[in-house]
Write a protein that holds these residues in place. Structure first.
Motif, PDB file in Angstrom:
ATOM      1  N   SER B  71       0.832  -1.204   0.000  1.00 13.18           N
ATOM      2  CA  SER B  71       0.000   0.000   0.000  1.00 13.18           C
ATOM      3  C   SER B  71       0.866   1.254   0.000  1.00 13.18           C
ATOM      4  O   SER B  71       0.506   2.260  -0.627  1.00 13.18           O
ATOM      5  CB  SER B  71      -0.955  -0.008   1.189  1.00 13.18           C
ATOM      6  N   SER B  72       2.028   1.208   0.644  1.00  9.85           N
ATOM      7  CA  SER B  72       2.898   2.385   0.635  1.00  9.85           C
ATOM      8  C   SER B  72       3.449   2.641  -0.756  1.00  9.85           C
ATOM      9  O   SER B  72       3.526   3.795  -1.191  1.00  9.85           O
ATOM     10  CB  SER B  72       4.072   2.207   1.578  1.00  9.85           C
ATOM     11  N   SER B  75       0.844   4.344  -2.646  1.00  7.32           N
ATOM     12  CA  SER B  75       0.706   5.745  -2.229  1.00  7.32           C
ATOM     13  C   SER B  75       1.829   6.598  -2.795  1.00  7.32           C
ATOM     14  O   SER B  75       1.602   7.714  -3.254  1.00  7.32           O
ATOM     15  CB  SER B  75       0.754   5.854  -0.711  1.00  7.32           C
ATOM     16  N   PHE B  99      -6.800   6.519  -0.075  1.00  7.54           N
ATOM     17  CA  PHE B  99      -6.118   5.787   1.001  1.00  7.54           C
ATOM     18  C   PHE B  99      -6.873   4.505   1.330  1.00  7.54           C
ATOM     19  O   PHE B  99      -6.284   3.439   1.491  1.00  7.54           O
ATOM     20  CB  PHE B  99      -5.995   6.681   2.240  1.00  7.54           C
ATOM     21  N   LEU B 103      -5.247   0.873   0.988  1.00 11.48           N
ATOM     22  CA  LEU B 103      -5.165  -0.028   2.154  1.00 11.48           C
ATOM     23  C   LEU B 103      -5.800  -1.365   1.830  1.00 11.48           C
ATOM     24  O   LEU B 103      -5.247  -2.433   2.090  1.00 11.48           O
ATOM     25  CB  LEU B 103      -5.934   0.575   3.333  1.00 11.48           C
ATOM     26  N   THR B 163      -2.766   7.884   8.078  1.00  9.77           N
ATOM     27  CA  THR B 163      -3.414   7.216   9.204  1.00  9.77           C
ATOM     28  C   THR B 163      -3.595   8.187  10.356  1.00  9.77           C
ATOM     29  O   THR B 163      -2.673   8.921  10.697  1.00  9.77           O
ATOM     30  CB  THR B 163      -2.541   6.051   9.678  1.00  9.77           C
ATOM     31  N   TRP B 167      -8.968   6.331  11.495  1.00 12.31           N
ATOM     32  CA  TRP B 167      -8.748   5.196  10.601  1.00 12.31           C
ATOM     33  C   TRP B 167      -8.508   3.923  11.394  1.00 12.31           C
ATOM     34  O   TRP B 167      -9.049   2.871  11.079  1.00 12.31           O
ATOM     35  CB  TRP B 167      -7.539   5.452   9.703  1.00 12.31           C
ATOM     36  N   TRP B 171     -10.844   0.514  11.268  1.00 13.77           N
ATOM     37  CA  TRP B 171     -10.395  -0.831  10.892  1.00 13.77           C
ATOM     38  C   TRP B 171     -10.424  -1.782  12.070  1.00 13.77           C
ATOM     39  O   TRP B 171     -10.668  -2.975  11.899  1.00 13.77           O
ATOM     40  CB  TRP B 171      -9.001  -0.795  10.266  1.00 13.77           C
ATOM     41  N   ILE B 225      -3.673  -5.021   6.269  1.00 13.93           N
ATOM     42  CA  ILE B 225      -4.290  -3.722   6.588  1.00 13.93           C
ATOM     43  C   ILE B 225      -3.507  -3.046   7.715  1.00 13.93           C
ATOM     44  O   ILE B 225      -3.168  -1.861   7.631  1.00 13.93           O
ATOM     45  CB  ILE B 225      -5.752  -3.933   7.030  1.00 13.93           C
ATOM     46  N   GLY B 228      -0.443  -1.560   6.441  1.00 17.91           N
ATOM     47  CA  GLY B 228      -0.689  -0.315   5.716  1.00 17.91           C
ATOM     48  C   GLY B 228      -0.932   0.846   6.667  1.00 17.91           C
ATOM     49  O   GLY B 228      -0.403   1.948   6.477  1.00 17.91           O
ATOM     50  N   LEU B 229      -1.707   0.613   7.715  1.00 17.61           N
ATOM     51  CA  LEU B 229      -1.967   1.666   8.708  1.00 17.61           C
ATOM     52  C   LEU B 229      -0.659   2.086   9.377  1.00 17.61           C
ATOM     53  O   LEU B 229      -0.379   3.273   9.545  1.00 17.61           O
ATOM     54  CB  LEU B 229      -2.946   1.157   9.766  1.00 17.61           C
ATOM     55  N   HIS B 232       1.483   4.176   6.952  1.00 20.92           N
ATOM     56  CA  HIS B 232       0.995   5.525   6.699  1.00 20.92           C
ATOM     57  C   HIS B 232       0.901   6.347   7.968  1.00 20.92           C
ATOM     58  O   HIS B 232       0.522   7.504   7.922  1.00 20.92           O
ATOM     59  CB  HIS B 232      -0.367   5.482   5.996  1.00 20.92           C
TER      60      HIS B 232
END
Lengths: 292, 332
Positions: B71-72, B75, B99, B103, B163, B167, B171, B225, B228-229, B232
């Motif tokens: 995911s990064s 981004s 985003f 994610l 994040t 967020w 999640w 996930i 990803g959080l 970010h």
């Protein structure tokens, strides 16, 4: 061609170290069905015991090696007694988690005690280099291979020819029946840990001699790789551990020489996943059907 | 039924809004809350695999790394383009949508990898599976070290900070609901039966491979996930964040909280987020304490703090009922 032979020779020295560690894994697994995650750290402790014996107390190399092996054997017995024995009837997952805990404990205690930075290993044996054609062999490589092969033969002798070895084989075959035949299981398991740990300690001292660098985290990767070696050869089978160790050592050196040295740590795990998929019982292992 | 859903959505909106309010908080506490949330997601997802399905996986950091890096990378390399594609929306909403999608893609990528890894390795039992998943985690780390596009050994900087606590809360609730609903459904019973006795549950006609892989995929998805959080939030990733130690830390959370207890995972995540803060300054002593806790729990209370039970507001009701029942039996 010379290069390939040279790399294979290097691989054999590395492989004999893996083989020595793998023997301890395989013996403990054969008896307790436990992956002793702490085994790699006993190898590390062995290297440090050798470091103290050779560097601080100025023992000669053979005495230092024996000292490290003896110290690690005691350590192995203590770990088994206090961390694994209380869990003998617990689910195997609990045992596995405990083993991870013991492994972390040994590493971090050593970091607290000696610090995390690597230190040079006292070199008691001056380096000599021999040339055979274009191939380079050092006396240290020869010592490593000779010491490991001697220890492996000694182990085979103990397991196959002595009464204690017979008891060990009996316990690994069937614990309850062995108990009924009057075998003291606790003693046999302690002894297995002692022998396995001393072999790992020998590997630790030899690695210090070979790579000249030791640190508290040195046991993590070789420990895991030696486990792969044990699985590769067929876990629970002593000649299998040796075979697996040598194959793994050679494969790793060849990959880092001819493909890329950064992927060498992945080689062992790729081999592991392949062997588990193709032949889960290992090269020398027999397929065992699970009974309900 | 319908009213329940409405209530649920309202609660989610309220909690996410609470996350926005928390911005006024001391940044230090704020960060601890964020990490607690991320760690809870990791612990709950690992608990589905280890605690409920009984499959001993110790490669969770690998899935976290996959989701985080994927995911990064989206981004960093495609973020601006996608945001400008959504130029009909206000900028901050476009950012939120992009985003969310990234994610989700990170989680899905991780889940696909979980499928690819899971199908062959889940044939293995117990310790073999443990080592295979450990090997998977290491392979992921070594691969990332050799991928120049995500920085390799230098780390991966320049990830936009997206994040925030809202967020994480969002999640966290999704993960909690999904895993809770699975566990209490017939699928969940099937998953738990595999833990109790795989051969018996197979005899009962349960497709054990399917359920094991299902648990594995869902676990991998939420780990992705969480990765990803995490990425970010920190705005920087490094392969050294995803070593075997990280996997063991997540394992420690569920062992401490209790295998097979969702609330236990959250509790374990809380303890292991706060404990390092309390022990800051004793870096190595902290790790010694971790390992002693791990061994101690296994020796003294192998079922963990919650011991496979759940904490819910209903429990107060239950205790009340039991007390009353006792009184009744006594009066008889």
């Amino acid at each position: 061609m010379e290069n390939v032979i040279q790399q294979i020779l290097n691989g054999i020295s590395l492989g004999s170290i893996y083989a020595l560690i793998a023997l301890g894994y395989t013996m403990v697994y054969g008896i307790l069905r436990l992956i002793n995650f702490a085994h790699g750290d006993i190898y590390m402790m062995g290297a440090f015991l050798g470091y103290f014996a050779l560097g601080l107390w100025n023992f000669s190399f053979p005495i230092g090696l024996l000292f490290a092996m003896g110290g690690a054997a005691v350590l192995g017995i203590i770990i088994e007694r206090f961390a694994y024995r209380p869990l003998r009837l617990a689910p195997r997952i609990s045992l596995l988690i405990t083993a991870i805990g013991v492994s972390f404990l040994l590493e971090n205690l050593m970091v607290l005690w000696v610090g995390a930075s690597p230190r040079p290993f006292p070199q008691k044996i001056p380096l000599q280099i021999y040339f055979i054609g274009d191939i380079v062999v050092t006396n240290r490589q020869i010592i490593i291979v000779l010491v490991s092969i001697t220890l492996m033969f000694l182990l085979q002798f103990i397991v196959l020819k002595t009464k204690v070895g017979k008891a060990m084989r009996a316990v690994s075959f069937d614990k309850e029946t062995a108990l009924m035949m009057g075998i003291d299981i606790d003693k046999v398991i302690s002894l297995t840990f002692a022998i396995g740990s001393s072999l790992a300690a020998a590997a630790g001292v030899l690695v210090g001699l070979y790579f000249n660098k030791i640190d508290p985290y040195m046991g993590v990767m070789p420990g895991l790789k030696a486990f792969v070696a044990a699985v590769l050869g067929g876990i629970g089978i002593i000649p299998g551990a040796m075979l697996g160790g040598f194959i793994l050592g050679i494969a790793e050196v060849l990959v880092s020489a001819f493909i890329s040295s950064t992927v060498r740590d992945a080689v062992a795990f790729v081999i592991l996943i392949l062997i588990l998929l193709i032949r889960p019982s290992g090269i020398l292992g027999k397929y065992m059907r699970e009974k309900v | 039924m319908k009213r329940n859903y409405l209530l649920l959505i309202l609660i989610i909106i309220f909690l996410v809004y609470l996350g926005r309010l928390a911005r006024g908080l001391n940044p230090y506490f704020y960060q601890i809350l964020v990490f607690w949330g991320i760690n809870s997601i990791l612990a709950m997802s690992l608990n589905l695999i280890n605690g409920f399905a009984g499959q001993f996986s110790i490669g969770h950091a690998g899935f976290m790394a996959v989701g985080g890096y994927f995911s990064s990378a989206l981004s960093v390399y495609h973020g601006e383009r996608f945001i400008s594609l959504l130029n009909f929306l206000p900028l901050n909403i476009a950012q939120i949508v992009v985003f969310f999608v990234f994610l989700l893609l990170g989680g899905l990528f991780s889940a696909i990898l979980g499928l690819i890894v899971g199908i062959p390795t889940l044939r293995l039992k117990g310790d073999y599976l443990a080592i295979a998943t450990l090997g998977f985690g290491e392979i992921v780390r070594v691969t990332i070290l050799n991928l120049d596009i995500v920085g390799g050994p230098r780390g991966f900087p320049g990830i936009p900070q997206r994040t925030d606590l809202s967020w994480v809360i969002f999640w966290f609730i999704i993960c909690l609901l999904v895993i809770r609903n699975i566990i209490f459904s017939s699928h969940g019973r099937a998953i738990i039966s595999i833990r109790e006795d795989e051969i018996a549950s197979e005899t009962m006609g349960i497709n054990t491979t399917f359920y094991k892989v299902l648990a594995f995929i869902i676990g991998a998805f939420f780990a992705g996930i969480a990765g990803g959080l995490f990425a970010h939030y920190l705005m920087m990733l490094h392969p050294s964040s995803f070593t075997f130690f990280r996997s063991v830390e997540i394992l420690l959370m569920i062992v401490l909280g209790g295998m097979g207890s969702i609330t236990g995972s959250i509790l374990g995540a809380f303890i292991l987020t706060v404990l390092p803060e309390a022990l800051r300054g004793f870096t190595y002593l902290r790790l010694v304490i971790y390992s002693i806790i791990l061994i101690g729990i296994m020796l003294l209370r192998p079922q963990g703090i919650m011991g496979g039970k759940e904490f819910s507001p209903l429990i107060i009701k239950k205790i009340y009922a039991r007390v009353k029942e006792n009184e009744n039996t006594r009066s008889k």
